[in-house]
Design an enzyme around this catalytic site. Structure first.
Site, short mmCIF file in Angstrom:
data_model
loop_
_atom_site.label_atom_id
_atom_site.label_comp_id
_atom_site.label_asym_id
_atom_site.label_seq_id
_atom_site.Cartn_x
_atom_site.Cartn_y
_atom_site.Cartn_z
N GLY A 130 0.83 -1.21 0.00
CA GLY A 130 0.00 0.00 0.00
C GLY A 130 0.85 1.25 0.00
O GLY A 130 2.05 1.20 -0.26
N ASN A 131 0.23 2.39 0.27
CA ASN A 131 0.99 3.64 0.37
C ASN A 131 0.34 4.51 1.44
O ASN A 131 -0.65 4.13 2.05
CB ASN A 131 1.05 4.35 -0.99
N ARG A 132 0.92 5.67 1.68
CA ARG A 132 0.51 6.49 2.83
C ARG A 132 -0.67 7.42 2.56
O ARG A 132 -1.02 8.23 3.40
CB ARG A 132 1.69 7.35 3.30
N SER A 133 -1.27 7.36 1.38
CA SER A 133 -2.37 8.29 1.07
C SER A 133 -3.54 8.09 2.05
O SER A 133 -3.96 6.97 2.30
CB SER A 133 -2.86 8.05 -0.35
#
Ligand code: CTP
Length: 437
Positions: free
Chosen positions: A247-250
């Site tokens: 995933g990512n930090r958005s």
């Protein structure tokens, strides 16, 4: 008094509880003398400073103080809907905070939520209060929500202090209101001209924008009225196995506030998101998880859209063969084979007909250069480049350090903005882009 644009208008004058409430009587008198019909709503705190009877005598209408128990069964909606202009003078720090957060705990705060008329806040408070960061934050919020603000002046304050915080003089507030009212009238006139104009007739962009407003909906007043807008939000999650993902930090905040702003301006909004941060009644919500699901949701709706805003942080790669069970550590996992995902926005850029496409670029360095490249390579109308990896901008923050990169190669530095303010600027660009089509 010379003829005023306010003649024949219906003005709701709100009075909040500050010592400057006494000046509201003079302002009320100026409106009445100008030929406006004025109804006054006082907060209970305002009644400590000035009697409702003063306003009843000045206007010829009973002044309002109560949400419940008055002879009018639903005073807030009647007052809000009937107003051509809503002016709150003085606006105290408390009223400002309630408006900034959409609270509705008395008659005046309810009227503020129940109106579509232009709203003017004339602020007054003590210097220390005025300079508090929380007050300034609330001020930025109400401005972003479209409220017109008359900042307090410098002068003598209650208790003998001198400093900023003094309510503007009634004559100045009156002149400001006349200006706001003229602007609104011009917009409405441009609107009716725009909608009656022959197809070949030249129109200014203001006329075209307001004509859209008429065409879109007679019910919802807003420069995106009737437009179909799809917004994406959040970071995609690409499964590794049954419990793990890449995933990512958005956080999804930016997409949610854009969806809310577009809705407020009259658009039909579809929000394709990997998370739900707020209930946005009226927005069609499509929950997705992976880049592939997001692509399917966006592509299937693209043909009927006028605008797509890709605020989501879409993974560029996904695990080639996610396991459908939990991988055990004893089995060892030294490598995950990755394959590229579809670039949703680039595909939209290749397929677009008349749609207005907005992309985002979260960058840690060379923000403008990378932004300018992406606006070209993805065939966008606008790219919002923003700095990530710093404390006050990017993922999960309430503010963003942003630049607009346009299709014509121009770059506009927007500085550090609240995400809510940035959403207003983005919707302004979209509305402008729409009226040029
Ligand atoms: N985007 C997309 N589909 C992808 C990747 C990105 O639609 N598979 C969109 C994003 O939603 C964003 C824009 O493209 O609006 C730019 O995304 P960004 O990650 O900044 O750029 P990339 O093209 O992925 O390039 P890089 O990661 O190398 O910076």
């Amino acid at each position: 008094m010379p003829d005023s644009v306010l003649r024949g208008s219906h003005i709701v004058l709100g009075v909040a509880g500050g010592v400057a409430a006494y000046k509201a009587a003079s302002l009320c008198r100026l409106f009445v003398k100008a030929g406006a019909e004025v109804e006054v709503v006082l907060t209970l705190e305002a009644c400590e400073f000035i009697r409702p009877l003063t306003f009843t005598a000045l206007t010829g209408f009973p002044a309002h103080t109560q949400l419940f128990g008055a002879s009018d069964p639903v005073p807030h909606t009647r007052l809000g809907q009937s107003a051509d202009l809503l002016v709150v003078a003085p606006t105290t720090a408390h009223l400002l905070a309630r408006a900034a957060h959409g609270l509705a705990d008395d008659l005046l705060s309810n009227v503020l939520l129940a109106t579509r008329a232009p709203v003017v806040f004339a602020l007054a408070m003590h210097t220390e209060m005025w300079e508090q960061s929380v007050v300034q934050r609330n001020l930025r919020q109400v401005r972003a929500d479209g409220i017109k603000v008359i900042e307090p002046g410098v002068g003598e304050l209650v208790g003998g202090d001198v400093g900023s915080g003094r309510l503007a003089e009634p004559e100045k507030i009156f002149a400001f209101c006349e200006g706001i009212f003229s602007e609104e009238t011009e917009k409405k006139q441009a609107c009716s001209k725009g909608s009656n104009a022959d197809a070949g007739e030249e129109r200014t962009s203001a006329q075209a924008a307001t004509a859209l407003l008429c065409r879109g909906s007679s019910e919802v007043a807003g420069d995106l009225a009737g437009r179909n807008i799809l917004v994406t939000a959040g970071g995609t999650r690409e499964p590794v196995d049954a419990v793990r993902f890449l995933g990512n930090r958005s956080s999804g905040k930016m997409g949610h506030v854009i969806a809310g702003e577009a809705l407020r301006r009259g658009a039909h909004v579809t929000l394709v998101a990997t998370c739900v941060l707020a209930s946005l009644p009226g927005v069609e919500f499509v929950r997705v998880e992976t880049a592939e699901e997001m692509a399917a949701a966006v592509f299937s709706r693209f043909a009927e859209m006028d605008v797509v805003v890709m605020a989501a942080a879409v993974a560029d790669f996904r695990p080639a063969a996610p396991a459908d069970r939990k991988l055990k550590k004893e089995a060892g996992l030294s490598r995950i084979e990755l394959v590229p995902t579809v670039d949703i926005l680039k595909t939209l850029g290749e397929r677009k007909k008349t749609q207005f496409l907005v992309g985002f670029a979260a960058e840690t360095e060379q923000v403008c250069e990378n932004g300018a490249k992406k606006v070209r390579s993805k065939n966008l109308d606008l790219l919002v480049a923003n700095l990530v990896g710093v404390t006050d901008s990017g993922f999960g923050t309430d503010t963003n350090r942003a630049w607009f990169c346009s299709a014509d190669g121009s770059v506009q530095d927007l500085g550090l903005l609240l995400k809510t303010e940035l959403s207003v600027r983005i919707c302004d660009r979209i509305a402008d882009g729409m009226c040029r089509r």
